[in-house]
Structure formats: C-alpha cells, structure tokens
Design an enzyme around this catalytic site. Structure first.
Site, PDB file in Angstrom:
ATOM      1  N   GLU A 105       0.836  -1.214   0.000  1.00 55.43           N
ATOM      2  CA  GLU A 105       0.000   0.000   0.000  1.00 55.43           C
ATOM      3  C   GLU A 105       0.864   1.256   0.000  1.00 55.43           C
ATOM      4  O   GLU A 105       0.566   2.229  -0.674  1.00 55.43           O
ATOM      5  CB  GLU A 105      -0.946  -0.020   1.196  1.00 55.43           C
ATOM      6  CG  GLU A 105      -2.011  -1.112   1.063  1.00 55.43           C
ATOM      7  CD  GLU A 105      -2.914  -1.156   2.254  1.00 55.43           C
ATOM      8  OE1 GLU A 105      -2.485  -1.670   3.305  1.00 55.43           O
ATOM      9  OE2 GLU A 105      -4.047  -0.681   2.162  1.00 55.43           O
ATOM     10  N   GLU A 125      -3.999  -9.466   3.715  1.00 54.39           N
ATOM     11  CA  GLU A 125      -4.738  -9.090   4.915  1.00 54.39           C
ATOM     12  C   GLU A 125      -5.895 -10.042   5.217  1.00 54.39           C
ATOM     13  O   GLU A 125      -6.232 -10.275   6.370  1.00 54.39           O
ATOM     14  CB  GLU A 125      -5.268  -7.663   4.802  1.00 54.39           C
ATOM     15  CG  GLU A 125      -4.202  -6.586   4.924  1.00 54.39           C
ATOM     16  CD  GLU A 125      -3.536  -6.244   3.603  1.00 54.39           C
ATOM     17  OE1 GLU A 125      -3.586  -7.047   2.646  1.00 54.39           O
ATOM     18  OE2 GLU A 125      -2.923  -5.161   3.534  1.00 54.39           O
TER      19      GLU A 125
HETATM   20  N1  T1G Z   1       4.204  -7.672  11.543  1.00 56.61           N
HETATM   21  C1  T1G Z   1       4.963  -8.022  12.618  1.00 56.61           C
HETATM   22  N2  T1G Z   1       5.859  -9.050  12.609  1.00 56.61           N
HETATM   23  C2  T1G Z   1       5.966  -9.747  11.461  1.00 56.61           C
HETATM   24  C3  T1G Z   1       5.202  -9.451  10.311  1.00 56.61           C
HETATM   25  C4  T1G Z   1       4.294  -8.349  10.392  1.00 56.61           C
HETATM   26  N3  T1G Z   1       3.555  -7.964   9.330  1.00 56.61           N
HETATM   27  N4  T1G Z   1       5.537 -10.351   9.343  1.00 56.61           N
HETATM   28  C5  T1G Z   1       6.475 -11.159   9.875  1.00 56.61           C
HETATM   29  N5  T1G Z   1       6.730 -10.794  11.133  1.00 56.61           N
HETATM   30  C6  T1G Z   1       7.712 -11.416  12.031  1.00 56.61           C
HETATM   31  C7  T1G Z   1       7.329 -12.842  12.417  1.00 56.61           C
HETATM   32  O1  T1G Z   1       6.448 -12.817  13.545  1.00 56.61           O
HETATM   33  C8  T1G Z   1       8.692 -13.413  12.754  1.00 56.61           C
HETATM   34  O2  T1G Z   1       9.039 -12.885  14.026  1.00 56.61           O
HETATM   35  C9  T1G Z   1       9.615 -12.748  11.740  1.00 56.61           C
HETATM   36  O3  T1G Z   1       8.932 -11.552  11.314  1.00 56.61           O
HETATM   37  C10 T1G Z   1       9.889 -13.605  10.538  1.00 56.61           C
HETATM   38  O4  T1G Z   1       8.601 -14.011  10.034  1.00 56.61           O
HETATM   39  C11 T1G Z   1      -2.660  -1.839   7.081  1.00 56.61           C
HETATM   40  C12 T1G Z   1      -3.513  -4.254   8.009  1.00 56.61           C
HETATM   41  C13 T1G Z   1       6.931 -11.758   5.333  1.00 56.61           C
HETATM   42  C14 T1G Z   1       6.450 -13.889   4.083  1.00 56.61           C
HETATM   43  O5  T1G Z   1       0.346 -10.476   6.613  1.00 56.61           O
HETATM   44  O6  T1G Z   1       3.757 -13.535   5.516  1.00 56.61           O
HETATM   45  O7  T1G Z   1      -0.352  -4.709   6.554  1.00 56.61           O
HETATM   46  O8  T1G Z   1       9.416 -15.094  15.137  1.00 56.61           O
HETATM   47  O9  T1G Z   1       8.945 -16.474  10.360  1.00 56.61           O
HETATM   48  O10 T1G Z   1       8.996 -17.383   6.829  1.00 56.61           O
HETATM   49  O11 T1G Z   1      -3.435  -2.924   5.179  1.00 56.61           O
HETATM   50  O12 T1G Z   1       6.425 -13.300   7.758  1.00 56.61           O
HETATM   51  O13 T1G Z   1      11.350 -13.821  14.209  1.00 56.61           O
HETATM   52  O14 T1G Z   1      10.114 -12.933  16.226  1.00 56.61           O
HETATM   53  O15 T1G Z   1       7.078 -15.595   8.866  1.00 56.61           O
HETATM   54  O16 T1G Z   1      10.659 -15.579   6.032  1.00 56.61           O
HETATM   55  C15 T1G Z   1       0.092  -7.776   6.209  1.00 56.61           C
HETATM   56  C16 T1G Z   1       2.884 -11.534   7.261  1.00 56.61           C
HETATM   57  C17 T1G Z   1       0.014  -7.297   7.627  1.00 56.61           C
HETATM   58  C18 T1G Z   1       2.662 -10.558   6.103  1.00 56.61           C
HETATM   59  C19 T1G Z   1       8.272 -13.780   5.792  1.00 56.61           C
HETATM   60  N6  T1G Z   1       1.315  -8.543   6.029  1.00 56.61           N
HETATM   61  N7  T1G Z   1       4.214 -12.094   7.236  1.00 56.61           N
HETATM   62  O17 T1G Z   1       8.178 -15.169   6.040  1.00 56.61           O
HETATM   63  O18 T1G Z   1       9.519 -15.341   8.188  1.00 56.61           O
HETATM   64  S1  T1G Z   1      -1.497  -6.480   7.981  1.00 56.61           S
HETATM   65  C20 T1G Z   1       1.330  -9.864   6.272  1.00 56.61           C
HETATM   66  C21 T1G Z   1       4.514 -13.103   6.366  1.00 56.61           C
HETATM   67  C22 T1G Z   1      -1.383  -5.063   7.030  1.00 56.61           C
HETATM   68  C23 T1G Z   1      -2.452  -3.013   6.180  1.00 56.61           C
HETATM   69  C24 T1G Z   1      -2.656  -4.332   6.808  1.00 56.61           C
HETATM   70  C25 T1G Z   1       5.895 -13.687   6.495  1.00 56.61           C
HETATM   71  C26 T1G Z   1       6.878 -13.261   5.413  1.00 56.61           C
HETATM   72  P1  T1G Z   1      10.056 -13.724  14.970  1.00 56.61           P
HETATM   73  P2  T1G Z   1       8.457 -15.454   9.379  1.00 56.61           P
HETATM   74  P3  T1G Z   1       9.396 -15.947   6.719  1.00 56.61           P
END
Ligand code: T1G
Length: 689
Positions: A105, A125
């Site tokens: 975004e 999301e």
């Molecule tokens: N927020 C906070 N922490 C996050 C995070 C996030 N969005 N994504 C990953 N982490 C942390 C995770 O908890 C872990 O922490 C570390 O990063 C590695 O993650 C307003 C409302 C990016 C494909 O849904 O899909 O934006 O255990 O083990 O396998 O419209 O993480 O090391 O302490 O999964 O390499 C939208 C979610 C959010 C993406 C990487 N975004 N993340 O995968 O590592 S809502 C998502 C993933 C939003 C807006 C809306 C995956 C990854 P720790 P990991 P990975």
C-alpha cells in the site's frame, strides 16, 4: 535502538531507507521515521525526487501486526500513504523481497514503482481476517483493475514481479542493481503521477459492477471478503477520499471481529511455537539419510513424507513379505499421485529410487535420524532402542513416533540419552501439519535443532513439548476422550458428539480422530498406566480394543469403514457395548445440546492445557493452541481453546469448570494454573511471551 529509517541525499535525489529487521514491518517507529524523512526531503530545495527503499531481505512486508489491538499511535499508515501520494516531488518505490499488505500500500501511494525481478507482491490481509486498510482497496483497482485487485485481496496470494508489471502494479523491473536503477530514474523524473487520479480502469462502470456482483455472489459468511468487495465497489462509485472513508470504517469492523483476533493470534502462535529455546545454541547436524524402523501405517507415511522432501530413506521391516507389502503401499501412493497429476511419472520413479527397503536392521547404521514407527506392543520399542543404541552411528538422532512412549526409558535402554526425542505427526488431513517434538531431559541441543530442521524439511510446524512421559498431543487427546466418554455414558453418541464438534469448525470430531489415529496406542498406554478407580470411567474404548476394533486401519472402531466406501457409519456393535456399559453403571440417559457437548470438550482442553503449561510439559498456552489447530483441526480463525478462553476471563472459565466439577467430581481435576490466573485476574495470553 538504531533508528529504523535513514535519509540520504545524493545528486538531488533523497533516499529514504527503511531498516527494521526482520521484515521491515511498518511499526510506529518506522512510520514516524518515514514521515520525518519525507518532510525533510520535501522541504529541501536541493532535492528534486525521492526514492523509498528498504535494507535487508524485503521492502516492508506489512503493517506491524503486533501493534493491532494496542492503543493507536500516530502517524497512521493511511495518512502516511496520502502524504507520500500528495508529495509535490516525484516519489519512486524500489521494491524487493515480499512486498505485502501495508508495504504494498505504501508502494502504491508512491508515484512510480520499480521491482527487483524476484519480488513477490501481495495483499494478504484477508488471512488475518482484515482488508488492506491503508488505501489499498482504492489504489489497487486504479492501478490493476477490478479483477486483479479482487483476486489479490480475496485470495491473499502474492503475484510475481513480472505479473505485477504486466498488470500495471509496477512500472519496471531490475536486477540486483535495483537501487542504482531507481536512483538514476529518480534523477531524470519530473512528472508526478498520483494513483488516486488514475481513471483508465474505472471508465467501464457496467463491466466493473458486473464483476463486483459476480464476486459478491460467490462469497461465504466471513465478514472481511464482503467488506473487501464493498470497498472495491466504492473505488468505482465514490470519489477517492470518500472511498478511503468507506475503507477505514470497513477495516475497523474487520479488526473488531473475533475471527481477526483469532487469525492474528494464530499467526504469532505458530511462529512462537517453532522458536525452540535450543535454536539459540544448538547447531543443525547434516541430514542426508533417514532410517525408519517399522513399515506400518505410521512408518509408511513417514517414509513418503521424507521421500517427498527429497530425503533418502532406509526402511526396515520384518520378513520379505512385510517388505513387499511396504513397497506395494508406497508404490501405490506414488502411482496414485502420478495418475492424479500431482507429479510426473519421472518424479514418482525418482522418489522410489531414494527408497531402500530391507529386513536388515544393520542398514540403519548410516542414517542421520532413525525413526522408530513400531506398533504399541509391550517391550517391542524398548528392544528396538536397545538395538539402535548398538547400531546407530554416533550422534544419530533416535526418534520414536509414539505419543505415549516413556522417553526416559528409551534413553536408558539405548544408552544414547543425549540423542532420544519423539517426533509425533497427526492425521494426514489438510492443515494438520504439526509435528510435536518431545524432548526429555538431557538431550543434546544439537539433536533438538536437528529434529526441528527435519520437521521443517517435511513442511511441518514443529511444536516442542517436554515429554513427561507422553506428549502434549497425547494428553489433549486423552482428556478429550475422557470428557467425551462421560457424555457417552450419560446419553450422547459418538456420531452426535463428532457432528457437534464439526459444526463448531473442527476438521474431525474426537471419535473420528481417534479412529483415524488408531485406538491401540491409547489402550496400551492405559493398560500400562492404570488410572485411579472411577465409577464413571467408561471402559468402551478398552472393550473395543479387546474386540480388535482398533479404528480405521482395522476397518472398525467407533465407526465401520466399508472397503472402498468414502463415508463411514456408526459401529452398531460399539453402541451395544455402550448400552451395556450404561446398564452396568445404572445410568439414566439424558440428552445434550450441541453447545453443551462442545463446551464440555473445549473446557476440558482449556483445563488440560492449563495443567500442561503449569507443569512445564507445554511451553506456553499458545503452543497448546497451535497444537490443537495444526494437530487436531481446531478452527484456526478462533486461534485455539486458550485464545477462545481469553475472550472471556480465566475467572469465568474457572467458575464454569467448578460447576462441571461439582456435577462430576471425578471428571474434573481443576488445573492449579487456572486457579492462579483467575486469582491474579490474568489471562492465558499473559503467559505467551
Ligand atoms: N508484523 C509483525 N511481525 C511480522 C510481520 C508483520 N507484518 N511479518 C512477519 N513478522 C515477524 C514474524 O512474527 C517473525 O518474528 C519474523 O517476522 C519472521 O517471520 C494496514 C492491516 C513476510 C512472508 O500479513 O507472511 O499490513 O518469530 O517467520 O517465513 O493494510 O512473515 O522472528 O520474532 O514468517 O521468512 C500484512 C505476514 C500485515 C505478512 C516472511 N502482512 N508475514 O516469512 O519469516 S497487515 C502480512 C509473512 C497489514 C495493512 C494491513 C511472512 C513473510 P520472529 P516469518 P518468513
């Protein structure tokens, strides 16, 4: 803490570089940093254009999910995106890694986007029960049109950089020289193209609305998909700012749903569960060959999982006939996979070339991990581990698949105390990808990290338990069986209980699950660990096992599984035994509502989970949740029973369990931790750090 955003100035171009490992999540500090850097760049007359990029493995992968549900902190992401879009100097986003959610975004609010050719771009999301809440529902349709926008938002699936370029989401691709390419482009760019002003995908209103109507008609009952379609509809029908207001309201409604809370809980519960303490200091040993002892259902399934992960397997089974049977079963699996088009003939043949079937126990000596998958037969496992201790190479991990085995005994008989763990998988059903790793005292951290790496190679979610003896999954299954059996004693039937749990959203009811996992293990465990005399103990499962009704693999358990039939029917002979059991205890049966049966089982899991966390077998409540979701098919959108319990208070949960205890004292042994948390007015989530 190092500042998460840096501003560099060079040749009239400002570079806003984000650095917030591991995924550059758009936390409050990052948003503040971007706001400050943007303001400085816009007010600096020497700056003609702005680049937004990120260091590390990815451009922001989204808003910081851990901040949801906390008091809101300025600047909010939607406003920040509007400021970027409203900039009076060209803003170009340099994209790499997994550009997801709020990260995409932010990029869509820039005036141009250049992506590394390996970038993945997505709006996931919906997987959190949410929708793109920072202008994405308004900008995506303007950039890529209603179809691609809805596909991205309703599936949550990322698209490749090439697809993004074709769709108009990015303006160009680059290789590893991305940063330089974008800086050079910025130096020569003067035009400002604001996404909010793009009209080309909004001109054919009738076609757009036809797609909206078609997509809306196909939606289920969840809130977020409907809100997504509403917002994308508003992108056509309303001016941009009004559409953003529709999105803002819709986002708040989604954020407030229990489903979103449950999905966000699951997101972190899964990652927390997989972060074993040993990962900090144990190294992973080479995993080049797997030994499997036993060619029953568990051994065959484990062999197939390993072969599918590209791991060579040596499987030892008794007798040539036994070896032939195992080969038939594994061969049939690959034959079926090829005929179903899941793999090519060549892939199927290649998998089988990595399989060495033998009757020679000594062939296990070269394996890096040896997995015992023998039936629950007194003494069999102990003899096996005695043999493995004499045969396995030094530092080979010795694992049992049993959920009930006393690992300390196996450590003793094998004389390999530092190498013995449990590796327990769950029914082979979609989503049930947990692998519980039981770790007794005295195990080498490297053995644990190697088992953890092995689970990840199989595509499993590793969840640790301190085997005591027996694993968390076994205790949870036994607790559910005891609770469900008391319902049977009082008048319910297995199929009614199973139906009630499925209508709650479980993949399987408890009796279906027990039939699928097999009744023998639990029966052998109960025989070797006699329970306290209990007038309300239902000996039904024991009598079924005495009759050889061990569940699905025996063709008969709580249900009868007719050869080739897709569905099963209740076992009428089992119902006869149940009636005899009730008569022998003088029970007057009563009826139960689905809700009563469901609550009894879920409260049992909450109480048992509290007991397991309290005595250290489970590391934290959210591990119990992750195990029930990924091992038993608890609805992931609810987060798990401990998360469900936290939707009220531990005080109220304790009160409900006390009422059940008063009605059935021998059926409810209230967990001390539940009492402690209730007294402290704490909830289970407070223990998930
Ligand atoms: N927020 C906070 N922490 C996050 C995070 C996030 N969005 N994504 C990953 N982490 C942390 C995770 O908890 C872990 O922490 C570390 O990063 C590695 O993650 C307003 C409302 C990016 C494909 O849904 O899909 O934006 O255990 O083990 O396998 O419209 O993480 O090391 O302490 O999964 O390499 C939208 C979610 C959010 C993406 C990487 N975004 N993340 O995968 O590592 S809502 C998502 C993933 C939003 C807006 C809306 C995956 C990854 P720790 P990991 P990975």
């Amino acid at each position: 803490m190092k500042h998460p955003v840096r501003l560099e100035r060079q040749n009239g171009v400002a570079l806003i570089a984000i650095e917030n490992p591991p995924v550059n999540a758009l936390s409050t500090a990052v948003r503040r940093g971007i706001l400050g850097a943007l303001g400085a760049a816009l007010s600096d007359d020497a700056i003609k254009a702005i680049v937004i990029a990120a260091n590390g493995k990815t451009f922001p992968a989204g808003a910081d999910i851990s901040e949801f549900g906390q008091p809101f902190a300025e600047p909010d992401l939607p406003e920040l995106c509007d400021l970027i879009e409203g900039a009076d100097k060209p803003v170009i986003a340099a994209l790499h890694g997994t550009v997801l959610g709020g990260g995409l975004e932010l990029a869509m609010a820039a005036h141009y986007r250049i992506a590394h050719e390996d970038t993945k771009l997505g709006l996931p999301e919906i997987k959190l029960g949410l929708l793109p809440g920072a202008g994405g529902t308004q900008r995506a349709p303007r950039l890529v049109g209603v179809d691609v926008a809805l596909d991205m938002m309703l599936t949550g699936a990322p698209i490749t950089a090439a697809h993004a370029q074709r769709a108009g989401l990015v303006d160009g691709l680059a290789g590893d020289d991305l940063r330089d390419v974008v800086k050079a482009l910025a130096a020569e760019t003067t035009d400002i193209r604001r996404t909010r002003d793009l009209r080309r995908h909004l001109t054919d209103g009738a076609a757009y609305m036809a797609r909206i109507t078609q997509r809306r008609a196909a939606l289920g009952k969840d809130v977020a998909p409907h809100k997504i379609v509403d917002c994308v509809e508003a992108a056509l029908l309303l001016p941009f700012d009004a559409g953003r207001q529709v999105e803002r309201t819709a986002f708040a409604e989604c954020l407030a749903t229990p489903r979103s809370a449950g999905l966000r809980h699951s997101f972190f519960a899964e990652r927390r569960a997989a972060k074993f303490a040993e990962l900090a200091h144990g190294h992973v040993r080479p995993i080049e060959g797997i030994g499997i002892l036993g060619g029953g259902a568990l051994g065959v399934r484990m062999a197939i999982n390993c072969l599918d992960a590209g791991l060579p397997v040596t499987l030892v089974e008794q007798g040539e006939a036994g070896v032939g049977l195992v080969l038939d079963r594994i061969g049939a699996h690959y034959q079926q996979a090829v005929s179903a088009g899941r793999m090519s003939e060549g892939q199927g043949a290649a998998a089988l070339t990595h399989l060495n079937l033998t009757t020679d126990f000594g062939s296990l000596r070269s394996a890096d991990i040896i997995i015992e998958a023998l039936p629950e037969q007194a003494g069999l496992r102990q003899a096996a581990f005695d043999g493995l201790g004499k045969t396995a190479k030094p530092r080979a991990v010795l694992a049992t698949t049993s959920a009930y085995a006393d690992l300390s005994e196996l450590q003793r008989v094998s004389t390999r105390a530092s190498e013995v763990v449990a590796l327990h998988s769950f029914p082979a059903l979609p989503g049930l990808d947990a692998m519980e790793i039981g770790v007794p005292a005295g195990v080498d951290p490297a053995a644990v990290t190697t088992a953890h790496a092995f689970a990840k190679m199989l595509g499993k979610l590793p969840i640790r338990s301190a085997a005591h003896p027996g694993l968390v999954g076994a205790y949870l299954m036994e607790a559910a069986r005891r609770a469900a059996d008391r319902l049977l004693l009082d008048g319910a039937t297995p199929d009614r209980i199973d139906a009630a749990m499925r209508s709650f959203g479980m993949a399987l009811g408890p009796y279906q699950a027990m039939d699928l996992m097999g009744l023998r293990q639990g029966w052998m465990h109960r025989k070797s660990h006699p329970h306290e005399p209990d007038p309300r103990y239902l000996a039904l499962a024991d009598r079924m096992c005495e009759a050889g009704w061990f569940g699905r693999e025996a063709g008969r358990g709580y249900y009868v599984y007719a050869e080739g039939e897709t569905h099963s029917v209740p076992n009428s002979d089992m119902l006869q035994l149940l009636a005899e059991e009730r008569r022998s205890k003088g029970i007057t049966t009563r009826s139960f509502t689905d809700r009563q049966m469901r609550d009894q089982i879920i409260l049992t899991w909450v109480n048992e989970g509290a007991r397991l966390v309290g005595n250290g077998i489970a590391t934290r409540p959210s591990d119990v949740d992750a195990l029930l979701v990924h091992g038993f098919g608890y609805p992931r959108g609810r987060g798990g029973p401990m998360q469900d319990a936290d939707q009220t208070t531990t005080f109220q949960i304790l009160r409900r369990v006390e009422i059940l205890h008063e009605a059935d004292p021998t059926g409810w042994d209230i967990a001390p931790l539940l009492r402690e948390l209730a007294a402290e007015r704490q909830n289970f989530g407070d223990l998930n750090g």
